[in-house]
Motif scaffolding. Structure first.
Motif, PDB file in Angstrom:
ATOM      1  N   ILE A 177       0.864  -1.122   0.146  1.00 56.76           N
ATOM      2  CA  ILE A 177      -0.096   0.160  -0.016  1.00 56.76           C
ATOM      3  C   ILE A 177       0.941   1.220   0.065  1.00 56.76           C
ATOM      4  CG2 ILE A 177      -1.637   1.280   1.288  1.00 56.76           C
ATOM      5  CD1 ILE A 177      -2.689  -1.383   2.265  1.00 56.76           C
ATOM      6  N   ASN A 218      -1.011   6.695   1.883  1.00 58.85           N
ATOM      7  CA  ASN A 218      -2.147   5.924   2.521  1.00 58.85           C
ATOM      8  C   ASN A 218      -2.149   5.463   3.813  1.00 58.85           C
ATOM      9  OD1 ASN A 218      -3.827   6.831   0.306  1.00 58.85           O
ATOM     10  ND2 ASN A 218      -3.363   4.800  -0.808  1.00 58.85           N
ATOM     11  N   LYS A 275      -1.989   7.952   6.300  1.00 55.71           N
ATOM     12  CA  LYS A 275      -3.234   8.587   6.489  1.00 55.71           C
ATOM     13  C   LYS A 275      -4.042   7.466   7.524  1.00 55.71           C
ATOM     14  CE  LYS A 275      -4.713  10.705   1.955  1.00 55.71           C
ATOM     15  NZ  LYS A 275      -5.577  10.570   0.864  1.00 55.71           N
ATOM     16  N   HIS A 320      -6.968   9.501   9.328  1.00 55.05           N
ATOM     17  CA  HIS A 320      -7.529  10.502   8.396  1.00 55.05           C
ATOM     18  C   HIS A 320      -8.256   9.723   7.332  1.00 55.05           C
ATOM     19  CE1 HIS A 320      -4.100  13.513   9.453  1.00 55.05           C
ATOM     20  NE2 HIS A 320      -5.446  13.597  10.365  1.00 55.05           N
ATOM     21  N   VAL A 321      -8.669   8.466   7.617  1.00 54.32           N
ATOM     22  CA  VAL A 321      -9.463   7.724   6.437  1.00 54.32           C
ATOM     23  C   VAL A 321     -10.933   7.734   7.280  1.00 54.32           C
ATOM     24  CG1 VAL A 321      -7.593   6.819   5.269  1.00 54.32           C
ATOM     25  CG2 VAL A 321      -8.586   5.642   7.085  1.00 54.32           C
ATOM     26  N   SER A 322     -11.865   7.255   6.231  1.00 55.66           N
ATOM     27  CA  SER A 322     -13.338   6.822   6.762  1.00 55.66           C
ATOM     28  C   SER A 322     -13.570   5.513   6.700  1.00 55.66           C
ATOM     29  CB  SER A 322     -14.186   7.905   5.992  1.00 55.66           C
ATOM     30  OG  SER A 322     -14.113   7.692   4.804  1.00 55.66           O
ATOM     31  N   ALA A 323     -12.786   4.604   5.733  1.00 55.55           N
ATOM     32  CA  ALA A 323     -13.060   3.357   5.603  1.00 55.55           C
ATOM     33  C   ALA A 323     -11.646   2.724   5.188  1.00 55.55           C
ATOM     34  CB  ALA A 323     -14.039   3.155   4.426  1.00 55.55           C
ATOM     35  N   ILE A 324     -11.743   1.418   5.693  1.00 60.46           N
ATOM     36  CA  ILE A 324     -10.698   0.524   5.270  1.00 60.46           C
ATOM     37  C   ILE A 324     -11.069  -1.080   4.580  1.00 60.46           C
ATOM     38  CG2 ILE A 324     -10.671  -0.518   7.513  1.00 60.46           C
ATOM     39  CD1 ILE A 324      -7.501  -0.850   7.320  1.00 60.46           C
ATOM     40  N   ARG A 325     -10.432  -1.252   3.457  1.00 61.25           N
ATOM     41  CA  ARG A 325     -10.990  -2.687   3.171  1.00 61.25           C
ATOM     42  C   ARG A 325     -10.486  -3.623   3.620  1.00 61.25           C
ATOM     43  NH1 ARG A 325      -8.812   0.699  -1.314  1.00 61.25           N
ATOM     44  NH2 ARG A 325     -10.391   1.414  -2.812  1.00 61.25           N
ATOM     45  N   THR A 333      -6.884  -4.764   2.615  1.00 61.36           N
ATOM     46  CA  THR A 333      -6.066  -4.062   3.316  1.00 61.36           C
ATOM     47  C   THR A 333      -5.740  -4.520   4.905  1.00 61.36           C
ATOM     48  OG1 THR A 333      -6.815  -2.112   2.063  1.00 61.36           O
ATOM     49  CG2 THR A 333      -5.394  -1.670   3.758  1.00 61.36           C
ATOM     50  N   GLU A 389     -15.811   9.064  -0.802  1.00 62.55           N
ATOM     51  CA  GLU A 389     -16.136   7.969   0.031  1.00 62.55           C
ATOM     52  C   GLU A 389     -14.774   7.037  -0.506  1.00 62.55           C
ATOM     53  OE1 GLU A 389     -19.699   6.219   0.387  1.00 62.55           O
ATOM     54  OE2 GLU A 389     -20.461   7.839   1.525  1.00 62.55           O
ATOM     55  N   HIS A 390     -14.742   6.583  -1.983  1.00 60.50           N
ATOM     56  CA  HIS A 390     -13.652   6.027  -2.539  1.00 60.50           C
ATOM     57  C   HIS A 390     -12.434   6.479  -2.122  1.00 60.50           C
ATOM     58  CE1 HIS A 390     -11.117   4.619  -5.861  1.00 60.50           C
ATOM     59  NE2 HIS A 390     -11.705   3.429  -5.574  1.00 60.50           N
ATOM     60  N   ASP A 391     -12.202   7.865  -2.342  1.00 55.56           N
ATOM     61  CA  ASP A 391     -10.905   8.422  -1.824  1.00 55.56           C
ATOM     62  C   ASP A 391     -10.286   8.202  -0.272  1.00 55.56           C
ATOM     63  OD1 ASP A 391     -10.645   8.952  -4.391  1.00 55.56           O
ATOM     64  OD2 ASP A 391     -11.056  11.053  -4.305  1.00 55.56           O
ATOM     65  N   ASP A 392     -11.381   8.153   0.427  1.00 55.64           N
ATOM     66  CA  ASP A 392     -11.157   8.318   1.667  1.00 55.64           C
ATOM     67  C   ASP A 392     -11.025   6.527   2.290  1.00 55.64           C
ATOM     68  OD1 ASP A 392     -10.959  10.848   2.197  1.00 55.64           O
ATOM     69  OD2 ASP A 392     -13.187  10.846   3.114  1.00 55.64           O
ATOM     70  N   THR A 393     -11.082   5.739   1.312  1.00 59.06           N
ATOM     71  CA  THR A 393     -10.890   4.345   1.619  1.00 59.06           C
ATOM     72  C   THR A 393      -9.366   3.773   1.376  1.00 59.06           C
ATOM     73  OG1 THR A 393     -13.429   4.011   1.362  1.00 59.06           O
ATOM     74  CG2 THR A 393     -11.938   1.945   1.281  1.00 59.06           C
ATOM     75  N   VAL A 394      -8.574   3.141   2.238  1.00 56.47           N
ATOM     76  CA  VAL A 394      -7.540   2.501   2.099  1.00 56.47           C
ATOM     77  C   VAL A 394      -7.588   0.824   2.093  1.00 56.47           C
ATOM     78  CG1 VAL A 394      -6.340   4.501   2.766  1.00 56.47           C
ATOM     79  CG2 VAL A 394      -6.731   2.661   4.333  1.00 56.47           C
TER      80      VAL A 394
END
Lengths: 71, 227
Positions: free
Chosen positions: A28, A32, A35, A40-45, A48, B222-227
């Motif tokens: 990654i 990112n 972040k 500083h992120v709203s979601a994680i896959r 990941t 939302e896509h950009d804020d997802t890692v």
């Protein structure tokens, strides 16, 4: 509403692993990961999360923590 | 976003920008001609050039189909039965002549007189309509420029410019309808507001597209804020 706190920095410190090294192992971008570390992120896959857990040999619960709303 | 898609959007934006710029230049030249023509027309005495339109229309109808019955009423024969359309006025009766099985009606077209002030009115309305189109094209060009530079079409800049374009289309739509009404009113000698639904539909489509792009931008964030 409560929030999720990412404890990646704590686990990384425990494993004595740097951001660059983890970035290479997980695949990654450094930015990112930074972040994610700083929340500083709203979601994680899931992919990941799996990659980080494999690299740091830990459970998702070690990385994520739920904090209830104080009000 | 995939590089090839991004490149296609950028090229689309660049081509759109060039075409819009050419159109704006052409319309500005036309606006200049209209302005010059308007000034010339305004300086010339209004009765220097006049146009009078007169005319009559001869209408012939088979008396077996449409005619005047024994009670002096206008009637039509359809499917073997007679349908009475109504009583004719005295003036109408004088214009109608039944001869050799043919109803002949002579319709007199009202004399119309046009002078240079009428031409000036049309020029002024054309200038306003054209100006509104130029303003709308200016906003469209800004939208195309945004497309030519953006990383994704679902960005705040694209949405803002698309909304501005949609708003700029409203006066264009109203002025074009008003222009048609004024021009039509001058020819028919009475003013009727002629409202086109097609431009309204176009404005609505642009507003709907703006809403769709706004939702797209939300998904993009939302896509950009997802890692």
């Amino acid at each position: 509403m409560g929030r999720i706190i990412v404890r990646l920095d704590r686990v990384m410190a425990d494993r004595k692993i740097g951001l660059n090294e983890l970035s290479e192992q997980v695949g990654i971008a450094n930015v990112n990961l930074s972040k994610l570390k700083n929340g500083h992120v709203s979601a994680i896959r899931f992919s990941t999360l799996i990659a980080i857990c494999e690299a740091l040999r830990c459970q998702p619960g070690d990385l994520l923590e739920y904090a209830a709303d104080e009000t | 976003m995939e590089t090839s898609i991004k490149r296609k959007i950028n090229i689309f934006g660049k081509v759109g920008k060039i075409i819009t710029t050419v159109l704006i230049v052409l319309l500005l030249v036309a606006e200049g001609f209209l302005l010059t023509g308007g000034v010339i027309v305004a300086l010339v005495p209004k009765e220097a050039v006049t146009a009078d339109v007169t005319g009559t229309a001869d209408v012939r109808v088979d008396a077996n189909v449409l005619g005047i019955d024994e009670n002096n009423q206008l009637a039509v024969k359809a499917g073997g039965s007679k349908i009475v359309l109504g009583d004719l006025g005295e003036k109408a009766k004088a214009d109608i002549d039944v001869k050799d099985g043919v109803v002949q009606v002579q319709l007199g077209v009202k004399n119309m007189h046009f002078n240079l002030w009428d031409a000036l009115k049309l020029i002024i309305f054309s200038m306003f309509s054209l100006a509104a189109v130029i303003v709308a094209l200016y906003f469209f060009k800004a939208l195309m420029k945004e497309f030519s530079l953006c990383d994704t079409p679902f960005s705040d800049g694209v949405i803002r410019k698309m909304r501005n374009f949609a708003i700029a289309l409203i006066p264009t739509m109203l002025l074009s309808s008003l222009f048609k009404s004024v021009a039509g009113g001058m020819l028919a000698d009475r003013f009727t507001f002629d409202f086109d639904l097609l431009p309204v539909a176009f404005v609505v489509v642009v507003f709907v597209l703006t809403a769709i792009f706004r939702y797209g931008a939300q998904l993009q964030r939302e896509h950009d804020d997802t890692v």
